[in-house]
Design an enzyme around this catalytic site. Structure first.
Site, PDB file in Angstrom:
ATOM      1  N   HIS A   1       0.832  -1.231  -0.093  1.00 26.98           N
ATOM      2  CA  HIS A   1       0.162   0.129   0.099  1.00 26.98           C
ATOM      3  C   HIS A   1       0.823   1.167   0.115  1.00 26.98           C
ATOM      4  CE1 HIS A   1      -3.058   2.992   0.789  1.00 26.98           C
ATOM      5  NE2 HIS A   1      -3.977   1.894   0.925  1.00 26.98           N
TER       6      HIS A   1
ATOM      7  N   ARG B   1      -6.119   9.964  -0.814  1.00 26.67           N
ATOM      8  CA  ARG B   1      -5.677  10.502  -2.113  1.00 26.67           C
ATOM      9  C   ARG B   1      -7.078  10.606  -3.058  1.00 26.67           C
ATOM     10  NH1 ARG B   1      -2.911   6.066  -4.052  1.00 26.67           N
ATOM     11  NH2 ARG B   1      -3.296   5.137  -2.246  1.00 26.67           N
TER      12      ARG B   1
END
Lengths: 247, 614
Positions: free
Chosen positions: B258, B274
């Protein structure tokens, strides 16, 4: 300067007939960003592999690592050692069955609580896989989520004087859960139904309003607001019941 | 006399996949018991923050979404490594699953009509939600998808869904035997009939006899040193499956990193950061993702972002720290209100674990082991290869929805969707099921486990279990990471084989009495190294780059030779897995193509017409 931490941990293994409850001292050099998660794991791996404690997510999401830290219930994973004095006392949460050392059986307690208050949406509607979902106001969804954030760590139960005196007290966690369902339009239970679950001394009327539950809640849930709200609501239910002959 | 528990369905694991399947069996009138090494609601499912993918198409940025597009995103995301029949079934079932969770009480965020702002690549943009969609389940943007499709409850989605589902399990009388760990499957080489279980309250062994057994024990990320996974994700379910010798694990080399594990504690901050417009910055506090990926930038899929971050760090543009180089995640421009409500868990994590305020400060992040695409290999119905009566679902399984790279939000969705589909299959299996519980097989299984425990407590083993574990974790971290190459992988395999020998020579330093944690780990340790060997050896043999599996010495995706799934078996007495291969997908609805991000060459497959089904 590096601090030497003196960590005193409650020790008892109920499965070992020779074991007697006692406090045991461990010593550890503090490191940068050290949390009790890091400290306890180091003690277990380097000094005492029999030491029992619980961690799971280690990120304050799952609630597994609640314990009494210098006299106060809290989550060990997000407790930084730099916020504590160099003498740290760790005890298991009271109010739950002991498994060993710092580990207690919260699972049985919470399952039984959830069974008692039937903590699921009560509805007569059938789910229709073809249909659009029932609409809900976003602000309301967010309000429900606010109360849904409880992680069942057990801190509020451990800090509650009533829960320590009477084993059958539901505790702030259960009352908060009920408040969540009262708020949720999908749950068709009426005030009368809720009254039957919590309108007793094991429920809302057992609360002495000492506020400790909210003080120690690691998720900062507004527990006292919920208790106050339920108390008024359930009080009103009693009054209504009393005058019900009037129709 | 050893305590014996009988049930129709035994779920090993009480997270979302296990409980959803158990509820399905219970709704069909069967007795279902879930085992869990922690209380049910502590399961790692609770940690999923960002969202659950389902093509509802309610919000304006999700308009026109459909299972077809979800299917395409998933297959592309998997770098064509997935089983396309499974991806199709999944995409079509996900909207039903999410609506059912709403019906059961999940407080999904809803569409609010009118104008609002959102961020993309640091830029503030406007959108207007439609009046007629108000109150329907909304969605947010996640990496790697064409539409906004991730349904969410602020950033506690997994928590909200798990609590709701566990309540439904209580309602349907599904029992959860928590603090119970399955340490061996009971089987005769053909049928699985339950498990030998160690009670983590008392240390006592119990036998569970079941007509059907489901492995839904989550991932095994904790074989890596730096992982976002909960500490319980040690692969217990995979180990007992592999130990049978007849059940293979699929695509174990497919390990996802990740992009945003925080430094140094490796706790995950959600993709939602994000998705909601957060940006990645380098040592000069400049954005860089758009240079590598002009189209998707920060929102390219996880494997791509993780690799680009690593590349950028390797160019010397990382931020130096005592814990190694890292980059920054910037969410400051999203504003205090957004951060403190929609990204509150992120806010809390930054405050509690880093002592920083993300409203005003940058978050130190680096790619960290996050998800295992591989697992117990099953067919599209969730039936494990090799043993009748054995099923698997969720992250534990290689069903295989994710191929070589899972899209954000697809795992949470998978747990519930697979739970439904596999649960239904299990109910069907139970309906026509007659099982013989062979007492010799049961007795032998228990005796073997008792012997293992006695050997650990009073045998001649010398090795320290924690040192063995650390050695294994460091090897994987150093040689089987984001970028891989033949010589490193070869080194890893050799070193892990040595560690495997050590793992078979563990001696306890404590007494092993009761719920002894040292014994718990020691029982798992040889199995964990076996899993590590499946990962490293599978990666060594797979001479191509696909999804999260990036070989520096074989940078092309090679559909001609490697459009296959690895099956790893462990034969009795072996020190390496036996690898076999099968086609990645039987049905080709979408022939291999480019993902549109991540670059890289592709060596095309010659697809025979007959294999393509429209």
């Amino acid at each position: 300067m590096v601090r030497m931490l003196n960590i005193n941990i409650f020790r008892y293994n109920p499965e070992n007939p020779d074991s007697k409850p006692h406090m045991q001292a461990y010593y550890l050099d503090e490191t940068d960003n050290m949390t009790l998660f890091i400290a306890l794991n180091r003690i277990r791996e380097e000094q005492d592999p029999s030491l029992q404690f619980d961690f799971c997510c280690r990120a304050a999401i799952c609630g597994a690592c609640a314990m009494i830290i210098n006299g106060r219930p809290g989550l060990a994973c997000h407790t930084k050692t730099k916020d504590l004095p160099d003498q740290i006392n760790l005890m298991p949460l009271p109010g739950f069955k002991m498994i060993g050392d710092l580990s207690v059986d919260t699972g049985t307690w919470f399952r039984s609580m959830n069974e008692r208050i039937e903590s699921w949406v009560h509805t007569d509607k059938e789910f229709d896989p073809e249909a659009e979902e029932e609409r809900m106001d976003n602000a309301l969804a967010e309000q429900v989520y606010e109360l849904d954030r409880c992680i069942e760590c057990g801190c509020c139960v451990a800090a509650c004087a009533t829960a320590q005196m009477r084993e059958d007290f539901l505790g702030a966690v259960a009352l908060n859960r009920i408040a969540r369902f009262i708020l949720d339009p999908r749950d068709k239970r009426t005030d009368k139904d809720y009254f039957e679950v919590i309108g007793t001394d094991q429920g809302i009327f057992g609360c002495m309003g000492l506020l400790a539950c909210e003080d120690v809640c690691p998720k900062k849930l507004p527990l006292q607001d919920q208790l106050g709200y339920l108390r008024r609501k359930m009080g009103l239910s009693v009054v209504k019941k009393f005058f019900s002959w009037k129709k | 006399m050893i305590e014996t528990v009988m049930t129709d369905l035994l779920c090993i694991g009480a997270g979302l996949a296990g409980e959803r399947a158990a509820v399905e069996a219970a709704r069909h009138g069967f007795k279902a018991i879930c085992l869990s090494i922690v209380p049910a609601r502590r399961s790692h499912s609770s940690a999923a923050q960002g969202g659950m993918q389902a093509a509802l198409g309610n919000c304006v940025k999700g308009e026109g979404d459909s299972p077809d597009i979800h299917f395409e995103d998933t297959v592309k995301g998997s770098d064509w490594g997935c089983d396309q029949e499974v991806a199709r079934m999944f995409a079509e079932t996900a909207p039903v699953a999410i609506r059912q969770m709403a019906y059961w009480g999940v407080p999904w965020n809803r569409v609010v009509a009118g104008k609002s702002y959102y961020y993309k690549g640091g830029q503030k943009l406007e959108k207007e939600e439609k009046k007629e969609k108000e109150g329907l389940i909304t969605a947010r943007d996640f990496g790697g998808t064409a539409k906004w499709r991730a349904c969410y409850c602020s950033d506690g989605t997994g928590h909200a869904v798990l609590y709701t589902l566990d309540s439904v399990a209580v309602q349907h009388g599904v029992e959860v035997h928590d603090r119970s760990e399955a340490i061996a499957l009971i089987h005769d080489g053909e049928n699985c009939i339950g498990a030998v279980v160690r009670c983590l309250k008392t240390g006592k062994l119990r036998v569970y006899l079941a007509k059907a057994t489901l492995i839904a024990s989550g991932g095994f990320g904790r074989i890596y040193r730096a992982s976002t996974n909960a500490v319980i994700n040690e692969g217990g379910g995979h180990i007992i499956a592999l130990d049978t010798g007849v059940v293979p694990l699929g695509n174990m080399e497919a390990i996802q990193f990740h992009p945003t594990g925080i430094v140094p504690t490796d706790i995950l901050v959600t993709e939602g950061c994000r998705g909601d417009g957060g940006t990645l910055l380098d040592v000069n506090e400049e954005r860089f993702m758009h240079i590598y990926e002009p189209e998707k930038a920060e929102l390219a899929s996880r494997d791509v972002v993780s690799r680009r971050m690593t590349e950028h760090i390797r160019k010397g543009l990382g931020v130096k720290s005592p814990y190694g180089d890292h980059l920054w995640l910037d969410i400051r421009h999203l504003g205090e209100k957004h951060i403190k409500t929609k990204l509150r868990e992120v806010y809390d994590i930054c405050k509690s674990f880093l002592g920083i305020d993300p409203v005003h400060q940058l978050i130190p992040v680096r790619p960290t082991q996050h998800y295992c695409m591989g697992g117990v290999r099953t067919n599209k119905y969730g039936e494990a290869y090799g043993l009748k009566g054995l099923f698997s679902a969720g992250e534990a399984a290689c069903w295989d929805l994710h191929g070589f790279n899972r899209l954000g939000g697809n795992s949470l969705s998978e747990t519930v969707v697979a739970g439904m589909i596999v649960g239904k299959r299990i109910a069907g299996f139970l309906q026509g099921c007659e099982v013989n519980f062979n007492s010799r097989v049961i007795k032998d299984s228990v005796a073997r486990q008792e012997e293992r425990i006695n050997n650990l407590i009073s045998g001649s083993g010398k090795e320290n279990v924690y040192k063995v574990r650390n050695a294994m974790q460091d090897i994987l971290m150093d040689y089987v990471g984001i970028f891989r190459n033949g010589s490193d992988l070869q080194k890893a395999v050799h070193m892990l084989q040595e560690v495997y020998e050590r793992a078979r020579n563990i001696g306890l330093r404590s007494d092993g009495i009761g719920a002894n944690p040292e014994l718990s780990l020691a029982l798992k340790m040889p199995g964990m190294v076996k899993l590590a060997l499946c990962v490293a050896y599978g990666a060594l043999e797979r001479k191509e780059s696909r999804g999260s599996h990036a070989r520096e010495d074989y940078p092309a995706r090679n559909d001609r030779d490697w459009w296959v799934r690895t099956l790893a078996y462990w034969e009795d007495g072996a020190t390496l897995p036996t690898l076999k291969y099968e086609p990645a997908t039987k049905v080709v609805e979408m022939p291999p193509g480019e993902r549109g991000y991540g670059g890289g060459k592709i060596i095309p497959a010659e697809i025979k017409q007959g294999e393509i089904e429209e």
